[in-house]
Design an enzyme around this catalytic site. Structure first.
Site, PDB file in Angstrom:
ATOM      1  N   HIS A 104       0.817  -1.216   0.000  1.00  0.00           N
ATOM      2  CA  HIS A 104       0.000   0.000   0.000  1.00  0.00           C
ATOM      3  C   HIS A 104       0.850   1.264   0.000  1.00  0.00           C
ATOM      4  O   HIS A 104       0.450   2.288  -0.533  1.00  0.00           O
ATOM      5  CB  HIS A 104      -1.047  -0.051   1.104  1.00  0.00           C
ATOM      6  CG  HIS A 104      -2.128  -1.001   0.714  1.00  0.00           C
ATOM      7  ND1 HIS A 104      -2.053  -2.341   1.022  1.00  0.00           N
ATOM      8  CD2 HIS A 104      -3.209  -0.849  -0.076  1.00  0.00           C
ATOM      9  CE1 HIS A 104      -3.081  -2.949   0.461  1.00  0.00           C
ATOM     10  NE2 HIS A 104      -3.804  -2.076  -0.204  1.00  0.00           N
ATOM     11  N   CYS A 136      -8.747  -4.006 -11.437  1.00  0.00           N
ATOM     12  CA  CYS A 136      -8.338  -2.864 -10.617  1.00  0.00           C
ATOM     13  C   CYS A 136      -7.008  -3.120  -9.929  1.00  0.00           C
ATOM     14  O   CYS A 136      -6.526  -2.286  -9.183  1.00  0.00           O
ATOM     15  CB  CYS A 136      -9.421  -2.506  -9.610  1.00  0.00           C
ATOM     16  SG  CYS A 136      -9.835  -3.861  -8.516  1.00  0.00           S
ATOM     17  N   ASP A 172      -3.717  -9.230  -5.224  1.00  0.00           N
ATOM     18  CA  ASP A 172      -3.882 -10.402  -4.373  1.00  0.00           C
ATOM     19  C   ASP A 172      -3.912 -11.687  -5.190  1.00  0.00           C
ATOM     20  O   ASP A 172      -3.381 -12.705  -4.752  1.00  0.00           O
ATOM     21  CB  ASP A 172      -5.160 -10.279  -3.528  1.00  0.00           C
ATOM     22  CG  ASP A 172      -4.918  -9.423  -2.297  1.00  0.00           C
ATOM     23  OD1 ASP A 172      -3.876  -9.614  -1.645  1.00  0.00           O
ATOM     24  OD2 ASP A 172      -5.750  -8.549  -2.000  1.00  0.00           O
TER      25      ASP A 172
END
Ligand code: PEP
Ligand code: MG
Length: 567
Positions: free
Chosen positions: A186, A499, A452
């Site tokens: 992140h 995304c 992921d």
């Protein structure tokens, strides 16, 4: 020169600010002269007030009067007569200033943190900050405040947490270097959103670089140069100029539709983390929002945001995007996204644990607050609900049942919402990929979360650079999974978007066009470049390349072929 993960493109040239957590431990001692010791304390207080006042002035310019006013509490706690009497009294009994300050502020901290009233409890954090500031000064240590750095600072930290990144003053930070984190961590995603060049996972940089060193950060290649010579400086200044020129050339794609080389329309939307990002994304010419990571709303708060607070945030994005689509992902807590006030227990394996939709379905009352806020905001724009980390049909059915409950409750309250709101799922687990056909029958759209999906498919942690060679979208296993997901979605006639960060990977774009991806959701600064690359490939060309790519057996071969074909 150091090498690390190229996390955010661009060249940053500036002065290092090494933000280590200062070691504020000390050995209590009996000072020779209480008067001198009181003077040391008084000088630390005066310096703290002077620095805080300067910080308030700077914050007024950058974050506004209101936010700056919060810092006023720090001055109050430094000047407080009661505290000063207590510290001086302790020094009179033979304590050193460090110990006297420590004990006095600890007492106030405990007092505030045990109070019933929320407002008083919050002041405990102010007290702790003042203690840190005074002790750092008494011990001759520096506390680096990321929100008020001088111009052209290169931030060097062990780890950049999402909350630290939120503090960063984008205009003054020319680059970021960290000791941890991968390309899809992140920190990397936020650095890219802020358009700050960043190199992550460079071992021991907080030890090897000193504040004041001249640094070049090559965020595109993952290189960090310390105290470069004139040759390097000239070379990198030219590269920075070239980078700026390329960025300028992309302006030709502003305001244009996103079309493949043979005129096929695809949707090019943005990933955002908060309502303000929607403005940035619009400025970069997005065609909507493909992923609003709503967990940042929760991370930025001190307690669960209420229905009204969430509604206001979602409505703001909906209004900003007018009739463009806005996909909002429901709370994706857990994994590397911690929200302290939720008190989630530490787990052996948090990425496979109690997180995202699993947590939300186990706390339906809390989840319904978010779903209700989303429904209310859907009256103001084209909001769609997206569910993270789905692995089975029951999860999506349960979410849809909760959405229906929330709709009935809103009907009873007489509140407007979009009765046909779409509910889609992220495909970011191998399980979801394998049952993509069944999921497609239950959902209104897919959005592939490659960040992921790559990790779970390859059993390689997205933040662990040691297994970075496995964490590759070019791995044949990952490519086959993507092909399957997109084909199943297309067959069912639902929109299939992506995304994850791979949607903006220039090498992968022709493959995604060939698979039939309908929507690319990328970080704001990648929008124009992605539009350009999409326009450079016809479907037939992309198909021809992809057919060859899908026959290859290794990620290295795949990457080499895509590199050779890149325009
Ligand atoms: C993903 O996993 O690809 C994704 C977009 O979600 P996040 O990066 O927030 O986990
Ligand atoms: Mg994810």
């Amino acid at each position: 020169m150091y090498e690390g993960v190229n996390a955010s493109d661009g060249i940053g040239i500036g002065v290092a600010r090494v933000a280590v957590e200062p070691d504020l431990s000390f050995t209590p001692h009996k000072p020779d002269d209480a008067g001198d010791e009181k003077q040391r304390y008084a000088a630390a207080v005066a310096k703290f007030i002077e620095q805080t006042n300067a910080q308030i002035e700077r914050m007024k310019q950058t974050v506004g009067e209101e936010a700056a006013a919060i810092m006023g509490a720090h001055i109050e706690f430094a000047e407080d007569e009661g505290i000063q009497e207590m510290v001086n009294g302790s020094i009179d009994t033979g304590m050193c200033a460090e110990q006297a300050v420590s004990e006095a502020y600890d007492m106030y901290y405990n007092m505030f943190s045990n109070m019933e009233d929320e407002l008083f409890r919050e002041r405990a954090a102010d007290v702790a900050d003042v203690k840190t500031g005074l002790l750092a000064d008494l011990l001759g240590k520096e506390v680096v405040d990321l929100s008020t750095l001088p111009e052209n600072s290169i931030v060097v930290v062990h780890e950049l947490t999402p909350s630290m990144t939120a503090d960063i003053d984008k205009d003054n930070v020319a680059g970021i270097v960290t000791e941890t984190g991968g390309r899809t961590s992140h920190s990397a995603i936020i650095a890219r959103a802020l358009e700050i060049p960043a190199v992550l996972s460079v071992a021991d940089v907080t030890k090897n670089i000193k504040s004041g060193d001249m640094i070049i950060v090559d965020g595109s290649r993952g290189r960090v140069l310390v105290n470069p010579d004139d040759n390097d400086l000239t070379h990198y200044r030219a590269k920075a100029k070239q980078y700026a020129e390329e960025k300028l050339a992309l302006e030709a794609y502003r305001g244009k539709e996103t079309l493949t080389g043979d005129g096929e329309k695809v949707l090019l939307v943005a990933n955002i983390g908060n309502p303000d990002d929607a403005n940035v994304a619009s400025e970069h010419d997005c065609e909507g929002v493909g992923l609003f990571r709503s967990e940042f709303l929760f991370m930025d708060a001190k307690e669960l945001p209420t229905e009204d607070e969430q509604f206001a945030a979602y409505q703001k994005v909906a209004l900003r995007m007018k009739d463009q689509p806005v996909i909002i992902r429901t709370l994706d807590v857990g994994g590397d996204k911690e929200i302290p006030y939720m008190n989630l227990q530490k787990e052996e394996n948090p990425f496979m644990g109690y997180r995202a939709v699993r947590y939300c379905l186990a706390n339906p009352d809390q989840y319904k607050v978010q779903l209700t806020a989303l429904l209310r905001a859907s009256a103001f724009g084209d909001i769609k609900i997206m569910v993270p980390l789905v692995t089975n049909i029951d999860e999506i059915r349960q979410v849809k049942a909760l959405v229906e409950e929330c709709k009935s409750e809103l009907d009873a309250r007489g509140v407007a919402y979009n009765k046909d709101i779409e509910v889609g799922t992220m495909i970011e687990t191998p399980a979801a990929s394998l049952i993509a056909d069944d999921l497609a029958a239950e959902c209104d759209f897919f959005s592939i979360g490659t960040n992921d999906l790559i990790g779970y498919t390859m059993c390689a942690d997205r933040g662990n650079d040691k297994v970075g060679y496995l964490y590759e979208v070019y791995q044949p296993a990952v490519l086959r999974s993507l092909k399957r997901i997109i084909e199943e979605g297309n067959k069912a006639g639902i929109m299939v978007g992506m995304c994850g960060e791979a949607a903006a990977d220039p090498l992968l774009i022709p493959v995604l066009i060939s698979f039939g991806l309908n929507e690319f959701s990328v970080s704001a600064p990648s929008i124009l470049r992605t539009r350009r690359i999409i326009s450079e490939w016809t479907k037939a060309e992309a198909d021809a390349l992809t057919e060859k790519v899908m026959k290859l057996k290794t990620a290295t071969e795949v990457k080499a072929m895509l590199q050779a074909a890149a325009r």
